[in-house]
Design a protein around this motif. Sequence first.
Motif, short mmCIF file in Angstrom:
data_model
loop_
_atom_site.label_atom_id
_atom_site.label_comp_id
_atom_site.label_asym_id
_atom_site.label_seq_id
_atom_site.Cartn_x
_atom_site.Cartn_y
_atom_site.Cartn_z
N LEU A 183 0.84 -1.20 0.00
CA LEU A 183 0.00 0.00 0.00
C LEU A 183 0.87 1.25 0.00
N LEU A 184 0.32 2.30 -0.54
CA LEU A 184 1.04 3.57 -0.61
C LEU A 184 0.24 4.64 0.12
N ARG A 185 0.82 5.16 1.17
CA ARG A 185 0.15 6.19 1.96
C ARG A 185 0.21 7.54 1.26
N PRO A 186 -0.75 8.43 1.52
CA PRO A 186 -0.77 9.74 0.86
C PRO A 186 0.47 10.58 1.13
N ASN A 187 1.08 10.38 2.30
CA ASN A 187 2.26 11.18 2.65
C ASN A 187 3.57 10.46 2.33
N ALA A 188 3.52 9.44 1.48
CA ALA A 188 4.73 8.69 1.14
C ALA A 188 5.74 9.61 0.45
N ALA A 189 7.01 9.38 0.71
CA ALA A 189 8.07 10.23 0.15
C ALA A 189 8.11 10.16 -1.36
N HIS A 190 7.83 9.00 -1.92
CA HIS A 190 7.83 8.83 -3.37
C HIS A 190 7.06 7.56 -3.71
N GLU A 191 6.97 7.24 -4.99
CA GLU A 191 6.11 6.16 -5.45
C GLU A 191 6.55 4.77 -5.00
N THR A 192 7.81 4.59 -4.65
CA THR A 192 8.28 3.28 -4.19
C THR A 192 8.49 3.24 -2.68
N ALA A 193 8.00 4.25 -1.99
CA ALA A 193 8.11 4.28 -0.52
C ALA A 193 6.86 3.71 0.11
N GLY A 244 7.74 14.55 -8.72
CA GLY A 244 6.53 14.65 -9.52
C GLY A 244 6.76 15.15 -10.93
N THR A 245 5.75 15.81 -11.48
CA THR A 245 5.79 16.25 -12.88
C THR A 245 6.96 17.19 -13.19
N PRO A 246 7.29 18.17 -12.34
CA PRO A 246 8.43 19.06 -12.67
C PRO A 246 9.73 18.30 -12.89
N SER A 247 10.04 17.34 -12.02
CA SER A 247 11.29 16.59 -12.19
C SER A 247 11.20 15.65 -13.39
N PRO A 250 12.71 6.15 -8.40
CA PRO A 250 12.11 7.47 -8.66
C PRO A 250 13.13 8.52 -9.06
N ILE A 251 14.37 8.41 -8.57
CA ILE A 251 15.41 9.34 -9.00
C ILE A 251 15.78 9.05 -10.45
N HIS A 252 15.94 7.79 -10.77
CA HIS A 252 16.38 7.40 -12.11
C HIS A 252 15.37 7.78 -13.18
N VAL A 253 14.09 7.61 -12.90
CA VAL A 253 13.06 7.92 -13.90
C VAL A 253 12.56 9.36 -13.80
N GLY A 254 13.08 10.12 -12.82
CA GLY A 254 12.73 11.53 -12.72
C GLY A 254 11.42 11.82 -12.03
N SER A 255 10.84 10.83 -11.34
CA SER A 255 9.54 11.05 -10.70
C SER A 255 9.66 11.46 -9.24
#
Length: 407
Positions: free
Chosen positions: A312-322, A364-367, A356-361
């Motif tokens: 599960l991914l919480r709303p306050n997760a640091a990134h998509e794989t956290a 979010g959208t700016p990165s 998320p660093i490697h794919v630029g996410s």
Amino acid sequence: MLAMMKTFFRNIHLYLSLASGLVIALVCFTGGVLVFEKELEQAWHPERYFVTASSQQRLPLEQLVQAVKAEIPQAKVTGVKVYADPLRTVEVSLAGSAPMGERKSEGQRPKQPEKGGKPGAKGEQRGGEGGRGPQYFVNPYTGAVVGKLNYRDSFFFTMMALHRGMVGGAAGKLIVGVSTLFFLFIIGTGIVLWWPATRKVVKQRLTIKWGASWKRLNHDLHLVLGFYSSLFLFVFAFTGLAWSFEWFNKGIYTVTGSEMKNPEPPKSQVLPGGKAIGLDAAYAAARSQAGDAAFFAIQLPKDSAESIRVNLLRPNAAHETAGDELYLDQYSGQVLGKLAFEDRNLGQRVRRTFRPIHVGSIFGTPSKIIALIVCFLGTTFPVTGVIIWLNRLKKAKKKRNTVLTAQ
């Protein structure tokens, strides 16, 4: 002495670029295509991922799974993914795939593809990216199966396979990995060669002279844009090594002083004649623990002793794989344990942040936009660099001919 050092770094920069330029250009191009993979996939096939607003009650998950089995009687369902967004479809994973919220475990080495075949899934969490099985998308209000995705047959799988060198098997993956290592040295020597000798040259090295000759313009495009994108390219290349070399992954855990192996999930209490709970009971138990999660990816146990694992991914997760993992007893639905992202050791948290660093996410959208631009710029540098080299060869030959003529 300074001139000799410049020549030394220029030679390293040149020969490493000539050796790996084509591979670097391909990796940068495919990387740029993959930056907005999710957004493009949803834009091209909105019927798979979204439903219209409905006042109907959501159907039980078991009923949605039965709708998939009605189309594929022999299907073995391994998990489902349910989104908090009421306009999202429910995703059903079949045998050989992972619930779509999962990624390859840190420190696990993917199996190399068979000769002439596609990558295998050994070492990944029930499939991972390259080993996904068919995924079916079901309308949670009507029970209609609205789409199917076999990732191996998709455009983005082809881009990913090219990006990682998997199309060439173990040799292709090694070539991409070595070229990525070369790229780090190319970027480093490029910064040394770019570094201005005096303050007067700084402005020249930071701006493109658009009205100049094509040779000067090509030179500026290589140097100036190369400088602005160098930090990002270095970070993308450095994190990319984690998908090429096992020693690099091991190094992450060594540097952070962490265990590479993931904690062993708790087991279910096997009861004689016990009956496993259904998906709906597992979903209800997970929601009672984290009702505000963005999604729940429920993975069914492979045997009678395994627990049900819910990512599960919480709303306050640091990134998509956290994301967090929740473990449920497959017979009682009791919560056996929970592994939050912040409870993982430092090495595991660092490794999970690489994607998320490697794919630029990561921001979010700016990165992602930055990653897209930088990747496509990276595709041009081997071209502009070769043009600079050829111009210098031509200039040196002309100079030699002039000297010979004068003699």
